[in-house]
Motif scaffolding. Structure first.
Motif, PDB file in Angstrom:
ATOM      1  N   GLU A  35      -2.018   7.949  13.038  1.00 44.26           N
ATOM      2  CA  GLU A  35      -3.257   8.600  12.595  1.00 44.26           C
ATOM      3  C   GLU A  35      -4.428   8.302  13.527  1.00 44.26           C
ATOM      4  O   GLU A  35      -5.340   9.118  13.676  1.00 44.26           O
ATOM      5  CB  GLU A  35      -3.598   8.146  11.171  1.00 44.26           C
ATOM      6  N   LEU A  93       1.737  10.015  -4.677  1.00 44.40           N
ATOM      7  CA  LEU A  93       1.983  11.281  -3.982  1.00 44.40           C
ATOM      8  C   LEU A  93       3.418  11.784  -4.117  1.00 44.40           C
ATOM      9  O   LEU A  93       3.679  12.974  -3.902  1.00 44.40           O
ATOM     10  CB  LEU A  93       1.644  11.115  -2.495  1.00 44.40           C
ATOM     11  N   ALA A 145       3.826  11.602   3.346  1.00 44.66           N
ATOM     12  CA  ALA A 145       2.411  11.571   2.961  1.00 44.66           C
ATOM     13  C   ALA A 145       1.970  10.148   2.640  1.00 44.66           C
ATOM     14  O   ALA A 145       0.846   9.738   2.975  1.00 44.66           O
ATOM     15  CB  ALA A 145       2.176  12.480   1.757  1.00 44.66           C
ATOM     16  N   ALA A 146       2.856   9.378   2.004  1.00 48.82           N
ATOM     17  CA  ALA A 146       2.525   7.993   1.662  1.00 48.82           C
ATOM     18  C   ALA A 146       2.402   7.129   2.913  1.00 48.82           C
ATOM     19  O   ALA A 146       1.534   6.250   2.993  1.00 48.82           O
ATOM     20  CB  ALA A 146       3.583   7.421   0.724  1.00 48.82           C
ATOM     21  N   TYR A 205       0.852   4.494  -2.809  1.00 46.56           N
ATOM     22  CA  TYR A 205       0.705   5.916  -2.484  1.00 46.56           C
ATOM     23  C   TYR A 205       1.993   6.701  -2.712  1.00 46.56           C
ATOM     24  O   TYR A 205       1.945   7.902  -3.003  1.00 46.56           O
ATOM     25  CB  TYR A 205       0.234   6.069  -1.041  1.00 46.56           C
ATOM     26  N   GLU A 239      -8.987   2.114   7.750  1.00 49.49           N
ATOM     27  CA  GLU A 239     -10.263   2.060   7.028  1.00 49.49           C
ATOM     28  C   GLU A 239     -10.695   0.623   6.758  1.00 49.49           C
ATOM     29  O   GLU A 239     -11.876   0.289   6.847  1.00 49.49           O
ATOM     30  CB  GLU A 239     -10.131   2.817   5.706  1.00 49.49           C
ATOM     31  N   THR A 287       0.832  -1.206   0.000  1.00 44.78           N
ATOM     32  CA  THR A 287       0.000   0.000   0.000  1.00 44.78           C
ATOM     33  C   THR A 287       0.866   1.255   0.000  1.00 44.78           C
ATOM     34  O   THR A 287       0.548   2.241  -0.678  1.00 44.78           O
ATOM     35  CB  THR A 287      -0.938  -0.006   1.225  1.00 44.78           C
ATOM     36  N   SER A 346       1.483   8.180   5.959  1.00 41.47           N
ATOM     37  CA  SER A 346       0.235   8.558   6.629  1.00 41.47           C
ATOM     38  C   SER A 346      -0.981   7.973   5.927  1.00 41.47           C
ATOM     39  O   SER A 346      -1.911   7.465   6.572  1.00 41.47           O
ATOM     40  CB  SER A 346       0.116  10.085   6.695  1.00 41.47           C
ATOM     41  N   LYS A 347      -0.976   8.021   4.603  1.00 42.64           N
ATOM     42  CA  LYS A 347      -2.130   7.501   3.862  1.00 42.64           C
ATOM     43  C   LYS A 347      -2.211   5.977   3.966  1.00 42.64           C
ATOM     44  O   LYS A 347      -3.304   5.402   3.993  1.00 42.64           O
ATOM     45  CB  LYS A 347      -2.065   7.936   2.396  1.00 42.64           C
ATOM     46  N   THR A 348      -1.064   5.326   4.046  1.00 43.53           N
ATOM     47  CA  THR A 348      -1.044   3.870   4.239  1.00 43.53           C
ATOM     48  C   THR A 348      -1.678   3.506   5.573  1.00 43.53           C
ATOM     49  O   THR A 348      -2.495   2.580   5.666  1.00 43.53           O
ATOM     50  CB  THR A 348       0.404   3.344   4.191  1.00 43.53           C
ATOM     51  N   ARG A 355      -3.820   5.299   7.303  1.00 48.40           N
ATOM     52  CA  ARG A 355      -5.260   5.586   7.248  1.00 48.40           C
ATOM     53  C   ARG A 355      -6.007   4.495   6.487  1.00 48.40           C
ATOM     54  O   ARG A 355      -7.126   4.115   6.855  1.00 48.40           O
ATOM     55  CB  ARG A 355      -5.509   6.951   6.601  1.00 48.40           C
ATOM     56  N   THR A 356      -5.388   3.978   5.436  1.00 51.04           N
ATOM     57  CA  THR A 356      -6.014   2.897   4.670  1.00 51.04           C
ATOM     58  C   THR A 356      -6.111   1.631   5.517  1.00 51.04           C
ATOM     59  O   THR A 356      -7.131   0.927   5.487  1.00 51.04           O
ATOM     60  CB  THR A 356      -5.211   2.612   3.390  1.00 51.04           C
TER      61      THR A 356
END
Length: 282
Positions: free
Chosen positions: A279, A183, A188-189, A179, A199, A175, A191-193, A195-196
């Motif tokens: 996160e 990105l 940023a990658a 990202y 989720e 993941t 953090s988004k990982t 959050r995913t």
């Protein structure tokens, strides 16, 4: 069967018989003039066993909890107790591990599936579709025959983990790559990982149930993302594509594995990393 276990400097004898383990209490004679019998030394520890009662390891309970228990690993798992992420909820310090845990052919050894971190990395660096990490599909390390293969616990470089915890790492690495390419920025990658991972906390890609808890699975996702951030580099190339009016240049972005440090896999999450990328704490 008797097992000698030293806890806090005191050696205790545990007896396993007919699928049950008990602490053996050494009796002492008490002279008639004594007003009180000697105190029985019971360790402040939870002894974790296989279903057949064989001792595997021990953890230290926190203040206010029952000071002494003998329970199965399945029971410990159902209580969501863990010993590998100190900043996560339900952490209990690992204070004893059976000395034969890494000895092939032993009762202790067979309680786990055994790996090195290099083997975890080999699985995690295979590029997969995101959907493949759903339960029962090839990216599902916990159930994959090359991964956890249905074991409750795994041993990685001679240290035990819940299998589903380590199973977060291949998902996180893949993941992160997705990202990172999108990105083009590692923080940023990461953090988004995370959050995913939150989720899709239950692993269901179609009707996911989020997991914003402070439990170990989110920490292991972060471990995987941090490791990937140090072991994948971005490669950007230019490709000329013919068009009806001539040609145009298209930029292609890919993440390439460049083996580096394993420290983020081998070590628990630090307060600094938690502050930056936790996160679920924000």
């Amino acid at each position: 069967m008797e097992t000698l276990i030293t806890l806090d400097g005191v050696t205790h004898t545990f007896v396993t018989k007919e699928g049950k383990t008990e602490l053996k209490v050494q009796s002492e004679s008490t002279p008639s003039k004594d007003k009180e019998p000697p105190k029985i030394k019971v360790p402040t520890a939870w002894l974790i066993t296989r279903k057949n009662g064989f001792p595997l390891f021990a953890v230290r309970p926190t203040q206010g909890e029952k000071p002494f228990r003998i329970i199965t690993a399945d029971k410990l798992y159902s209580e969501k107790i863990q010993w590998f992420e100190p900043l996560a909820d339900k952490y209990r310090e690992l204070i004893w591990q059976h000395p034969d845990s890494s000895k092939p052919g032993s009762e202790a050894h067979s309680a786990y599936k055994h790996f090195t971190w290099k083997q975890i990395i080999d699985f995690a660096t295979i590029d997969r579709w995101s959907i493949s990490f759903a339960k029962g599909l090839p990216g599902d390390w916990k159930g994959n025959s090359d991964g956890g293969a249905g074991f409750l616990m795994v041993m990685v470089d001679k240290y035990p983990y819940w299998t589903d915890g380590v199973g977060q790492i291949p998902f996180a690495a893949d993941t992160f790559r997705k990202y990172f390419e999108e990105l083009r920025a590692k923080p940023a990658a990461i953090s988004k990982t995370v959050r995913t991972g939150m989720e899709y906390g239950d692993g269901n890609p179609f009707a996911p149930s989020s997991d914003p808890s402070n439990e170990y699975d989110n920490y292991m996702v972060l471990r995987g993302a941090l490791w990937a951030s140090e072991n994948f580099q971005l490669v950007i190339t230019q490709k000329v594509v013919p068009t009806r009016g001539g040609a145009r240049t298209v930029e292609q972005v890919s993440s390439v594995f460049q083996p580096g440090s394993m420290q983020y896999l081998q070590q628990s999450i630090s307060t600094e990393s938690l502050s930056k990328f936790g996160e679920w704490k924000k």
